[in-house]
Enzyme design. Structure first.
Site, PDB file in Angstrom:
ATOM      1  N   CYS A 158       1.468 -10.897  10.271  1.00 55.46           N
ATOM      2  CA  CYS A 158       1.898 -10.864   8.865  1.00 55.46           C
ATOM      3  C   CYS A 158       1.700 -12.195   8.149  1.00 55.46           C
ATOM      4  O   CYS A 158       1.614 -12.230   6.921  1.00 55.46           O
ATOM      5  CB  CYS A 158       3.358 -10.449   8.771  1.00 55.46           C
ATOM      6  SG  CYS A 158       3.669  -8.787   9.392  1.00 55.46           S
ATOM      7  N   GLN A 173       8.616  -3.266  15.909  1.00 50.60           N
ATOM      8  CA  GLN A 173       9.247  -4.118  14.910  1.00 50.60           C
ATOM      9  C   GLN A 173      10.442  -3.455  14.239  1.00 50.60           C
ATOM     10  O   GLN A 173      11.422  -4.126  13.905  1.00 50.60           O
ATOM     11  CB  GLN A 173       8.222  -4.532  13.851  1.00 50.60           C
ATOM     12  CG  GLN A 173       7.170  -5.481  14.383  1.00 50.60           C
ATOM     13  CD  GLN A 173       6.311  -6.075  13.282  1.00 50.60           C
ATOM     14  OE1 GLN A 173       6.741  -6.221  12.148  1.00 50.60           O
ATOM     15  NE2 GLN A 173       5.077  -6.387  13.619  1.00 50.60           N
ATOM     16  N   ARG A 184       9.719   0.619  -7.771  1.00 54.82           N
ATOM     17  CA  ARG A 184      10.468   1.809  -8.190  1.00 54.82           C
ATOM     18  C   ARG A 184      11.718   1.350  -8.953  1.00 54.82           C
ATOM     19  O   ARG A 184      12.740   0.983  -8.345  1.00 54.82           O
ATOM     20  CB  ARG A 184      10.844   2.667  -6.991  1.00 54.82           C
ATOM     21  CG  ARG A 184       9.624   3.214  -6.233  1.00 54.82           C
ATOM     22  CD  ARG A 184      10.033   4.240  -5.190  1.00 54.82           C
ATOM     23  NE  ARG A 184      10.818   3.648  -4.127  1.00 54.82           N
ATOM     24  CZ  ARG A 184      10.312   3.150  -3.004  1.00 54.82           C
ATOM     25  NH1 ARG A 184       9.003   3.147  -2.808  1.00 54.82           N
ATOM     26  NH2 ARG A 184      11.114   2.650  -2.078  1.00 54.82           N
ATOM     27  N   SER A 233       9.507  -2.903   4.247  1.00 53.88           N
ATOM     28  CA  SER A 233       8.364  -3.169   3.362  1.00 53.88           C
ATOM     29  C   SER A 233       7.473  -1.944   3.251  1.00 53.88           C
ATOM     30  O   SER A 233       7.388  -1.129   4.167  1.00 53.88           O
ATOM     31  CB  SER A 233       7.558  -4.359   3.889  1.00 53.88           C
ATOM     32  OG  SER A 233       7.109  -4.109   5.213  1.00 53.88           O
ATOM     33  N   HIS A 238       3.480  -4.817   1.363  1.00 59.15           N
ATOM     34  CA  HIS A 238       3.115  -5.802   2.390  1.00 59.15           C
ATOM     35  C   HIS A 238       1.719  -5.493   2.934  1.00 59.15           C
ATOM     36  O   HIS A 238       1.573  -4.918   4.013  1.00 59.15           O
ATOM     37  CB  HIS A 238       4.168  -5.744   3.498  1.00 59.15           C
ATOM     38  CG  HIS A 238       3.992  -6.740   4.594  1.00 59.15           C
ATOM     39  ND1 HIS A 238       3.156  -7.842   4.516  1.00 59.15           N
ATOM     40  CD2 HIS A 238       4.584  -6.802   5.840  1.00 59.15           C
ATOM     41  CE1 HIS A 238       3.234  -8.522   5.639  1.00 59.15           C
ATOM     42  NE2 HIS A 238       4.088  -7.914   6.456  1.00 59.15           N
ATOM     43  N   CYS A 250       8.059 -13.742   8.985  1.00 57.30           N
ATOM     44  CA  CYS A 250       8.101 -13.321  10.390  1.00 57.30           C
ATOM     45  C   CYS A 250       6.763 -12.689  10.758  1.00 57.30           C
ATOM     46  O   CYS A 250       6.066 -12.121   9.909  1.00 57.30           O
ATOM     47  CB  CYS A 250       9.242 -12.338  10.620  1.00 57.30           C
ATOM     48  SG  CYS A 250       9.147 -10.826   9.634  1.00 57.30           S
TER      49      CYS A 250
END
Length: 392
Positions: free
Chosen positions: A91, A151, A210, A247, A348, A378
């Site tokens: 990430c 995760q 949203r 995400s 993401h 992270c």
């Protein structure tokens, strides 16, 4: 030692990684090429003066297998002699690309570097680059018997360790959408977003936000990682992670122009920020998502600063428990944390997220007159990058 500075930072709109997503019909090379082309146009630099293009991309398979930064540069019609390489620190891939670019400038090896990132999660699904039944090996498995977890399970472990309830997570997630919607409505994202031409027309706004999200609506979603086996192994978990407080999988690209302060002055370009300190650290791979905490502590120590010296924090919202645990452990001011929303609202796109966060942070700092910003993300395997920048 040369001083590396940020001259410009931009990103594409964030689009849902679904067949009908705004960027789903666009090849990731074509997406990134438009961002790179507009970075060159906005700054007016000679593209032939760029020493390297360092590109973050996680799922390096299929349409993203062919050194996407190099292909995107050539697709944009830019000079063939400029090389590119691809970075995968999960990430944090494009944040690491920024670090490598800044380090090259600091060392005097290169003067002008573009760091960038791309991920088309609708066309190259997460995990596409994994092959084989065992990707870890016997010795790793022996060390971490009875085995690591995904995760999402780690997110629930983090929530349990820091005493975060389902309501806490949902309230944080709703706030992410509310903050992102407020920034979008006030024009806060306009300067950082570049429009992308697709087969269906121009896309110039995020489609992931949203505005009507509330904690009450999120409370109706089912926890997605619960199982009898894992509940027996981890009885402390309350199973609170849902699609709503995690995400969004997203298509997107981002890019940043980094050069030595001396070269920027020679070219008549205004540096917008400098790098105060950066670091990368590993942590427990079972909890996986906790490394932003020690990464923040280390980068602050390097900079000889305290967290209160920083006016803006960007901690990637991989899951709501990640920034919330970070905030709780470091006693951080929640008003400074992801003030324009984060990945829960904006999405993401793995390889692009590091520069997306830094781009949003830089523009927000400029709009509010803030001096220092800190970012950490992270990363799979229990790692995290951390960066402190100073607005100039």
């Amino acid at each position: 030692m040369n001083t590396p500075v940020i001259v410009d930072a931009i990103r594409s709109p964030m689009a849902r990684a679904k067949p009908d997503g705004a960027l789903a019909e666009l090849h990731p090379v074509d997406l990134l090429s438009q961002v790179l082309q507009q970075l060159i146009t906005r700054t007016g630099i000679d593209p032939g003066s760029v020493d390297d293009v360092i590109c973050g991309c996680v799922s390096q398979a299929g349409e993203q297998a062919g050194t996407p930064g190099r292909l995107a540069w050539l697709a944009a019609g830019l000079p063939m002699h400029v090389p590119s390489t691809t970075i995968d620190r999960k990430c944090g891939s494009s944040q690491q690309a920024v670090h490598f670019a800044a380090q090259a400038v600091m060392a005097g090896v290169q003067d002008i570097v573009i760091a960038c990132g791309v991920e088309s999660m609708s066309r190259v699904p997460m995990g596409s680059s994994r092959m084989g039944k065992n990707t870890t090996g016997q010795r790793f498995d022996e060390r971490y018997t009875p085995g690591l977890v995904g995760q999402g399970v780690s997110a629930d472990l983090v929530a349990a360790k820091w005493g975060l309830s389902r309501d806490d997570l949902d309230r944080y997630a709703a706030r992410s959408h509310q903050r992102a919607h407020a920034a979008q409505s006030s024009g806060g994202f306009i300067r950082e977003i570049v429009g992308i031409q697709t087969p269906n027309g121009l896309v110039n706004a995020d489609e992931t936000i949203r505005a009507g999200t509330t904690p009450e609506k999120l409370a109706g979603l089912k926890a997605v990682f619960e199982s009898e086996e894992l509940s027996a192994r981890f009885p402390q978990i309350q199973w609170s992670t849902t699609a709503g407080n995690a995400s969004q999988m997203t298509d997107g690209a981002s890019a940043m122009l980094i050069m030595s302060e001396q070269r920027a002055n020679q070219l008549g370009l205004r540096p917008r920020a400098r790098f105060v300190a950066f670091d990368v650290v590993g942590d427990d791979p079972l909890y996986m998502l906790t490394a932003p905490i020690p990464a923040t502590q280390r980068v602050l120590a390097k900079a000889k600063m305290k967290l209160d010296d920083i006016q803006h924090y960007e901690i990637n919202e991989a899951f709501a428990s990640v920034p919330m645990a970070w905030q709780k452990e470091l006693k951080a001011d929640g008003e400074r944390l992801n003030p324009r929303g984060g990945a829960i609202a904006l999405g993401h796109p793995l390889g692009a997220s590091g520069i997306r966060l830094m781009t949003t942070m830089l523009h927000a700092m400029e709009d509010s007159g803030q001096r220092y910003g800190l970012q950490s993300m992270c990363e799979a395997g229990g790692m995290a990058n951390a960066t402190i920048i100073e607005r100039l």
